[in-house]
Design an enzyme around this catalytic site. Sequence first.
Site, PDB file in Angstrom:
ATOM      1  CD  GLU A 230      22.710  -5.657  -7.702  1.00  0.00           C
ATOM      2  OE1 GLU A 230      21.454  -5.406  -7.585  1.00  0.00           O
ATOM      3  OE2 GLU A 230      23.113  -6.733  -7.089  1.00  0.00           O
TER       4      GLU A 230
ATOM      5  CB  THR B 114      26.474  -7.448 -17.308  1.00  0.00           C
ATOM      6  OG1 THR B 114      25.765  -6.826 -16.421  1.00  0.00           O
ATOM      7  CG2 THR B 114      27.498  -6.558 -17.981  1.00  0.00           C
TER       8      THR B 114
ATOM      9  CG  PHE C  35      21.516 -11.319 -12.020  1.00  0.00           C
ATOM     10  CD1 PHE C  35      20.135 -11.727 -11.828  1.00  0.00           C
ATOM     11  CD2 PHE C  35      21.873 -10.100 -12.252  1.00  0.00           C
ATOM     12  CE1 PHE C  35      19.141 -11.227 -12.715  1.00  0.00           C
ATOM     13  CE2 PHE C  35      21.048  -9.420 -12.921  1.00  0.00           C
ATOM     14  CZ  PHE C  35      19.439  -9.795 -13.115  1.00  0.00           C
TER      15      PHE C  35
ATOM     16  NE  ARG D 240      48.963  12.875  11.867  1.00  0.00           N
ATOM     17  CZ  ARG D 240      50.202  12.492  11.482  1.00  0.00           C
ATOM     18  NH1 ARG D 240      50.725  11.552  12.380  1.00  0.00           N
ATOM     19  NH2 ARG D 240      50.761  13.441  10.669  1.00  0.00           N
TER      20      ARG D 240
HETATM   21  N1  CAA Z   1       9.695  -3.712 -13.377  1.00  0.00           N
HETATM   22  C1  CAA Z   1       8.721  -4.244 -14.550  1.00  0.00           C
HETATM   23  N2  CAA Z   1       8.832  -3.891 -15.788  1.00  0.00           N
HETATM   24  C2  CAA Z   1       9.746  -2.934 -16.388  1.00  0.00           C
HETATM   25  C3  CAA Z   1      10.697  -2.469 -15.511  1.00  0.00           C
HETATM   26  C4  CAA Z   1      10.370  -2.543 -13.961  1.00  0.00           C
HETATM   27  N3  CAA Z   1      11.348  -2.229 -13.055  1.00  0.00           N
HETATM   28  N4  CAA Z   1      11.252  -1.625 -16.145  1.00  0.00           N
HETATM   29  C5  CAA Z   1      10.858  -1.641 -17.227  1.00  0.00           C
HETATM   30  N5  CAA Z   1      10.030  -2.647 -17.450  1.00  0.00           N
HETATM   31  C6  CAA Z   1       9.451  -2.802 -18.670  1.00  0.00           C
HETATM   32  C7  CAA Z   1       8.643  -1.662 -19.384  1.00  0.00           C
HETATM   33  O1  CAA Z   1       7.372  -1.345 -18.722  1.00  0.00           O
HETATM   34  C8  CAA Z   1       8.487  -2.020 -20.641  1.00  0.00           C
HETATM   35  O2  CAA Z   1       7.652  -2.794 -20.905  1.00  0.00           O
HETATM   36  P1  CAA Z   1       6.499  -2.393 -21.888  1.00  0.00           P
HETATM   37  O3  CAA Z   1       7.092  -2.343 -23.253  1.00  0.00           O
HETATM   38  O4  CAA Z   1       5.777  -3.501 -22.066  1.00  0.00           O
HETATM   39  O5  CAA Z   1       5.802  -1.177 -21.425  1.00  0.00           O
HETATM   40  C9  CAA Z   1       9.747  -2.666 -20.943  1.00  0.00           C
HETATM   41  O6  CAA Z   1      10.261  -3.193 -19.711  1.00  0.00           O
HETATM   42  C10 CAA Z   1      10.890  -1.828 -21.496  1.00  0.00           C
HETATM   43  O7  CAA Z   1      11.402  -0.788 -20.646  1.00  0.00           O
HETATM   44  P2  CAA Z   1      12.044   0.269 -20.799  1.00  0.00           P
HETATM   45  O8  CAA Z   1      11.393   1.062 -22.343  1.00  0.00           O
HETATM   46  O9  CAA Z   1      12.113   1.390 -19.663  1.00  0.00           O
HETATM   47  O10 CAA Z   1      13.604  -0.123 -21.340  1.00  0.00           O
HETATM   48  P3  CAA Z   1      14.899   0.316 -21.752  1.00  0.00           P
HETATM   49  O11 CAA Z   1      15.419  -0.419 -22.844  1.00  0.00           O
HETATM   50  O12 CAA Z   1      14.739   2.058 -22.084  1.00  0.00           O
HETATM   51  O13 CAA Z   1      15.897   0.356 -20.510  1.00  0.00           O
HETATM   52  C11 CAA Z   1      16.822   0.616 -18.230  1.00  0.00           C
HETATM   53  C12 CAA Z   1      15.414   0.310 -19.392  1.00  0.00           C
HETATM   54  C13 CAA Z   1      16.158   0.991 -16.906  1.00  0.00           C
HETATM   55  C14 CAA Z   1      17.879   1.425 -18.854  1.00  0.00           C
HETATM   56  C15 CAA Z   1      17.463  -0.922 -18.175  1.00  0.00           C
HETATM   57  O14 CAA Z   1      18.061  -1.295 -19.202  1.00  0.00           O
HETATM   58  C16 CAA Z   1      18.415  -1.320 -16.879  1.00  0.00           C
HETATM   59  O15 CAA Z   1      18.062  -1.423 -15.884  1.00  0.00           O
HETATM   60  N6  CAA Z   1      19.619  -1.018 -17.316  1.00  0.00           N
HETATM   61  C17 CAA Z   1      20.542  -1.325 -16.284  1.00  0.00           C
HETATM   62  C18 CAA Z   1      21.078  -2.802 -16.234  1.00  0.00           C
HETATM   63  C19 CAA Z   1      21.607  -3.138 -14.914  1.00  0.00           C
HETATM   64  O16 CAA Z   1      21.362  -2.869 -13.992  1.00  0.00           O
HETATM   65  N7  CAA Z   1      22.585  -3.813 -15.098  1.00  0.00           N
HETATM   66  C20 CAA Z   1      23.501  -4.636 -14.054  1.00  0.00           C
HETATM   67  C21 CAA Z   1      23.505  -6.005 -14.155  1.00  0.00           C
HETATM   68  S1  CAA Z   1      23.578  -6.792 -12.620  1.00  0.00           S
HETATM   69  C22 CAA Z   1      24.969  -6.699 -11.820  1.00  0.00           C
HETATM   70  O17 CAA Z   1      25.679  -5.725 -12.000  1.00  0.00           O
HETATM   71  C23 CAA Z   1      25.289  -7.805 -11.033  1.00  0.00           C
HETATM   72  C24 CAA Z   1      26.653  -7.557  -9.943  1.00  0.00           C
HETATM   73  O18 CAA Z   1      27.749  -7.824 -10.573  1.00  0.00           O
HETATM   74  C25 CAA Z   1      26.591  -7.656  -8.771  1.00  0.00           C
END
Ligand code: CAA
Length: 384
Positions: free
Chosen positions: A363, A125, A122, A267
């Site tokens: 995540e 990042t 996925f 232990r």
């Molecule tokens: N479902 C559907 N839509 C969503 C949503 C959700 N859960 N969360 C947000 N949205 C939508 C909102 O409704 C909004 O839409 P509208 O503008 O139409 O209303 C839009 O998305 C923007 O939402 P936010 O204003 O909340 O966005 P933001 O910029 O403030 O960020 C955040 C939100 C929650 C901080 C997000 O950026 C986030 O989750 N960050 C963390 C990222 C993450 O988890 N990264 C991990 C990568 S994967 C990984 O780690 C894999 C691995 O190695 C195992």
Amino acid sequence: MEYFLTEQQQMLKELAHKIAEEKIRPVAAEYDKGDKFPWDIVKMFADLDFFRIYIPEKYGGLGGDVMDLVVAVEELSRACGGISLSLAATALATFPILLSGNEAQKQKYLPDLADGKYLAGFCLTEPAAGSDAASLKTKAIRDGDYYVLNGVKHFITNGGVAKLYTVFATTDPARSVRGQTGFIVEDGMPGLKYGKKEDKLGIRASATSEVIFEDCRVHKDQILSREGLGFKVAMQTLDKSRPGVAAQALGIAQGALELALDYTKEREQFGQTIASMEAIQFMLADMATQVEAARALVYQAARMIDSGVKDVARESAMCKLFAADTAMRVTTDALQLFGGYGYMRDYPIEKYFRDAKITQIYEGTNQIQRLVIGRHLIKKGAYI
Ligand code: CAA
């Protein structure tokens, strides 16, 4: 404790437990120290149909869902949180196809993923876009029937060992979150390269690397959902996948608790086993209670997702937050119970401590989970 598992989930739990004990535990330290990728175990997961668990029967899967995956990941993580990740991270990368892929994409990729023919990664990042997933720098510029991808994704689990990537890029930087698009990119497509392989504190049996796009041409048929809906697809994916990380954390905590319990019963100090001392029993009691509380939250969130509840962002974030913090607390206390031995690599507990840490980070850091929960509370109220 009665967990109300279905017959299929109970069978899966027993099988995963057996594999964890017989095949993973004996080699976990070797893979951790050697920093090797466990291809033999991944092949075994495929032979045992573990990659079919969360894929619909129509596409060659077993028709299970998040709860089934949680049960398997928890059991496997009891023995090694790094080895179990090849499965959990493939699920994470497959969820965008399940959630928003079209029928042709599902027919093309899901049967092979169910067969465990290859792993998936996925790619969200980036070096400058971790918690702030809205600020992706990877660009996908339209050129006829193709999009040309340029940019660097980093800390990608299964990076370099996967053959399929779900990738999020900006197709219209001016539109911020509404300008992001998801793509399916295959290993071997010209312009897809692998960069730095990370040297990690824990989960060392898991491959983590940079995935680089240099004029990588991806056909428009590889778009997930529609142009501009990438951020939504990524967020919905994380809502569905966070219970999987929580299950990994839960398994690590459970494994550490079991090791600590066995050790304290053996232990002896001051002429008695340390388990017979009240101070030690209190620690064990707190650890066990936290593990059960985490399990209840993780299973509840997974079952909510499987039952089709639409907005699960809050519960998904809560279970990931609580289980990851539990894993860190329980592994810290377990190491403490081993005393000086716990600090040494000759004993297995320090690996649990190292493996637990990542669950508070990836995540979405636990600070991001709190942000998701907090915003949800403000918007929708305290009780739903
Ligand atoms: N479902 C559907 N839509 C969503 C949503 C959700 N859960 N969360 C947000 N949205 C939508 C909102 O409704 C909004 O839409 P509208 O503008 O139409 O209303 C839009 O998305 C923007 O939402 P936010 O204003 O909340 O966005 P933001 O910029 O403030 O960020 C955040 C939100 C929650 C901080 C997000 O950026 C986030 O989750 N960050 C963390 C990222 C993450 O988890 N990264 C991990 C990568 S994967 C990984 O780690 C894999 C691995 O190695 C195992």
